[in-house]
Scaffold this motif. Structure first.
Motif, PDB file in Angstrom:
ATOM      1  N   SER A 210      33.329  44.864  78.409  1.00  0.00           N
ATOM      2  CA  SER A 210      33.695  44.575  77.026  1.00  0.00           C
ATOM      3  C   SER A 210      32.456  44.322  76.179  1.00  0.00           C
ATOM      4  O   SER A 210      32.364  44.791  75.033  1.00  0.00           O
ATOM      5  N   ALA A 211      31.491  43.602  76.712  1.00  0.00           N
ATOM      6  CA  ALA A 211      30.261  43.334  75.954  1.00  0.00           C
ATOM      7  C   ALA A 211      29.481  44.615  75.708  1.00  0.00           C
ATOM      8  O   ALA A 211      28.863  44.791  74.640  1.00  0.00           O
ATOM      9  N   ALA A 212      29.491  45.523  76.683  1.00  0.00           N
ATOM     10  CA  ALA A 212      28.774  46.789  76.517  1.00  0.00           C
ATOM     11  C   ALA A 212      29.374  47.617  75.382  1.00  0.00           C
ATOM     12  O   ALA A 212      28.647  48.297  74.642  1.00  0.00           O
ATOM     13  N   VAL A 213      30.705  47.556  75.227  1.00  0.00           N
ATOM     14  CA  VAL A 213      31.345  48.257  74.115  1.00  0.00           C
ATOM     15  C   VAL A 213      31.073  47.536  72.799  1.00  0.00           C
ATOM     16  O   VAL A 213      30.725  48.154  71.793  1.00  0.00           O
ATOM     17  N   LEU A 214      31.217  46.225  72.807  1.00  0.00           N
ATOM     18  CA  LEU A 214      31.039  45.450  71.583  1.00  0.00           C
ATOM     19  C   LEU A 214      29.656  45.656  70.984  1.00  0.00           C
ATOM     20  O   LEU A 214      29.515  45.771  69.755  1.00  0.00           O
ATOM     21  N   GLU A 215      28.649  45.694  71.836  1.00  0.00           N
ATOM     22  CA  GLU A 215      27.282  45.877  71.347  1.00  0.00           C
ATOM     23  C   GLU A 215      27.149  47.149  70.517  1.00  0.00           C
ATOM     24  O   GLU A 215      26.371  47.197  69.559  1.00  0.00           O
ATOM     25  N   ARG A 216      27.915  48.164  70.862  1.00  0.00           N
ATOM     26  CA  ARG A 216      27.814  49.464  70.180  1.00  0.00           C
ATOM     27  C   ARG A 216      28.757  49.595  68.991  1.00  0.00           C
ATOM     28  O   ARG A 216      28.649  50.556  68.229  1.00  0.00           O
ATOM     29  N   TRP A 217      29.683  48.639  68.852  1.00  0.00           N
ATOM     30  CA  TRP A 217      30.706  48.769  67.812  1.00  0.00           C
ATOM     31  C   TRP A 217      30.867  47.476  67.029  1.00  0.00           C
ATOM     32  O   TRP A 217      31.971  46.996  66.817  1.00  0.00           O
ATOM     33  N   MET A 218      29.759  46.935  66.564  1.00  0.00           N
ATOM     34  CA  MET A 218      29.807  45.740  65.727  1.00  0.00           C
ATOM     35  C   MET A 218      30.486  46.070  64.398  1.00  0.00           C
ATOM     36  O   MET A 218      30.368  47.182  63.878  1.00  0.00           O
ATOM     37  N   GLU A 219      31.173  45.085  63.841  1.00  0.00           N
ATOM     38  CA  GLU A 219      31.953  45.318  62.627  1.00  0.00           C
ATOM     39  C   GLU A 219      31.138  45.068  61.353  1.00  0.00           C
ATOM     40  O   GLU A 219      31.475  44.237  60.514  1.00  0.00           O
ATOM     41  N   TRP A 220      30.085  45.857  61.212  1.00  0.00           N
ATOM     42  CA  TRP A 220      29.256  45.765  60.024  1.00  0.00           C
ATOM     43  C   TRP A 220      30.029  46.169  58.774  1.00  0.00           C
ATOM     44  O   TRP A 220      29.680  45.760  57.657  1.00  0.00           O
ATOM     45  N   ASP A 221      31.060  46.971  58.946  1.00  0.00           N
ATOM     46  CA  ASP A 221      31.844  47.418  57.790  1.00  0.00           C
ATOM     47  C   ASP A 221      32.695  46.300  57.210  1.00  0.00           C
ATOM     48  O   ASP A 221      32.964  46.272  56.010  1.00  0.00           O
ATOM     49  N   LEU A 222      33.120  45.358  58.046  1.00  0.00           N
ATOM     50  CA  LEU A 222      33.961  44.264  57.571  1.00  0.00           C
ATOM     51  C   LEU A 222      33.164  42.997  57.292  1.00  0.00           C
ATOM     52  O   LEU A 222      33.465  42.262  56.346  1.00  0.00           O
ATOM     53  N   GLY A 223      32.156  42.734  58.126  1.00  0.00           N
ATOM     54  CA  GLY A 223      31.341  41.537  57.923  1.00  0.00           C
ATOM     55  C   GLY A 223      32.169  40.266  58.060  1.00  0.00           C
ATOM     56  O   GLY A 223      33.223  40.238  58.705  1.00  0.00           O
ATOM     57  N   GLY A 224      31.721  39.193  57.424  1.00  0.00           N
ATOM     58  CA  GLY A 224      32.475  37.945  57.389  1.00  0.00           C
ATOM     59  C   GLY A 224      32.859  37.418  58.753  1.00  0.00           C
ATOM     60  O   GLY A 224      32.067  37.429  59.696  1.00  0.00           O
ATOM     61  N   ASN A 225      34.108  36.942  58.860  1.00  0.00           N
ATOM     62  CA  ASN A 225      34.553  36.335  60.110  1.00  0.00           C
ATOM     63  C   ASN A 225      34.605  37.346  61.256  1.00  0.00           C
ATOM     64  O   ASN A 225      34.476  36.972  62.424  1.00  0.00           O
ATOM     65  N   HIS A 226      34.787  38.628  60.938  1.00  0.00           N
ATOM     66  CA  HIS A 226      34.791  39.642  61.997  1.00  0.00           C
ATOM     67  C   HIS A 226      33.417  39.739  62.648  1.00  0.00           C
ATOM     68  O   HIS A 226      33.293  39.770  63.881  1.00  0.00           O
ATOM     69  N   LEU A 227      32.383  39.776  61.837  1.00  0.00           N
ATOM     70  CA  LEU A 227      31.035  39.878  62.384  1.00  0.00           C
ATOM     71  C   LEU A 227      30.644  38.594  63.111  1.00  0.00           C
ATOM     72  O   LEU A 227      29.948  38.641  64.137  1.00  0.00           O
TER      73      LEU A 227
END
Length: 256
Positions: A210-227
């Protein structure tokens, strides 16, 4: 929701985004489509990252955190009963999913998208760990139950599949899953016995992939609490594991 409704919703949301966020959103959509066409590259990168890390030998649950998670107000005993029955409750709605849940909920009527995405947070892992500590004599079947659910989820929700992006491998869900997996891993770090050891191995695989996927798919488009949730997930993974990827995860999470 129809395609026309989704377009309208996206247009209404776009007026509240900065240009950079819109570019990240478009780029993510294109990356998702390409990855779903050729998912093997993503899956290979996950396997490499998972092979390059190992659970830290220093994993111990701080007493304050342990007491908090064992508090009946935080983890009601009824959650363990629900886990045994295959019942899941989110946003005030309960559904009985049994031993082999339909993780993508392909039948009708389906609960809300918020309910379905909560299903992939894997809070049941924490419930199983809490139940094992409260009742050591019955911990083995409870941990096996949670482990079997996790195995079925792993078989059913493969990263890179087109239908997975909105729920199972949605970045917010991935972040929440890492955090719940980490909490469960801390709680069972010193529990003895074969079932506990098997549960730890399953958790370690879940956390690293899960961490390996998350590292590649950060939610820069939403920011805020998602990031912020993304950062918390990566920071937890960095503390959970040792190895070069883990150091990178912790650095990214801490810097954010």
């Amino acid at each position: 929701m129809s395609a026309l409704d989704r377009i309208g919703r996206n247009v209404r949301a776009a007026v509240h985004y900065r240009p950079g966020q819109i570019l990240h959103r478009v780029a993510n959509r294109l990356r998702r489509r390409w990855t779903s066409i050729a998912p093997q590259r993503l899956r290979s990168s996950i396997a490499r990252a998972s092979g390059d890390v190992a659970a830290s030998d220093e994993l111990r649950c701080p007493e304050a955190l342990r007491s908090f998670l064992l508090d009946p107000e935080v983890s009601p005993p009824s959650r363990v009963d629900d886990l045994r029955r295959g019942r899941f409750t989110f946003v005030g709605e309960s559904r009985d999913l049994g031993d082999r849940p339909d993780w993508y909920w392909k039948r009708s009527p389906a609960p809300s998208h918020l309910w379905r995405i909560n299903l992939h947070y894997h809070r049941f892992l924490v419930d199983a760990a809490v139940g094992a500590l409260r009742s050591p004599a019955s911990s083995a079947p409870l941990l096996e139950r949670a482990g079997n659910l996790l195995d079925h989820w792993t078989e059913s929700c493969v990263p890179g599949e087109a239908e997975a992006w909105d729920s199972a491998w949605n970045s917010y869900a991935v972040s929440s899953r890492v955090l719940n997996g980490w909490l469960a891993r801390l709680l069972v770090a010193e529990v003895q016995g074969g079932p506990a050891e098997a549960f730890r191995r399953r958790l370690d695989h879940l956390g690293s992939s899960s961490a390996a996927v998350l590292e590649r798919w950060m939610e820069w488009d939403l920011g805020g609490n998602h990031l912020l949730r993304n950062a918390a997930g990566l920071l937890a993974a960095g503390r959970w594991f040792e190895g070069r990827p883990a150091g990178r995860w912790e650095t990214v999470g801490r810097d954010l």
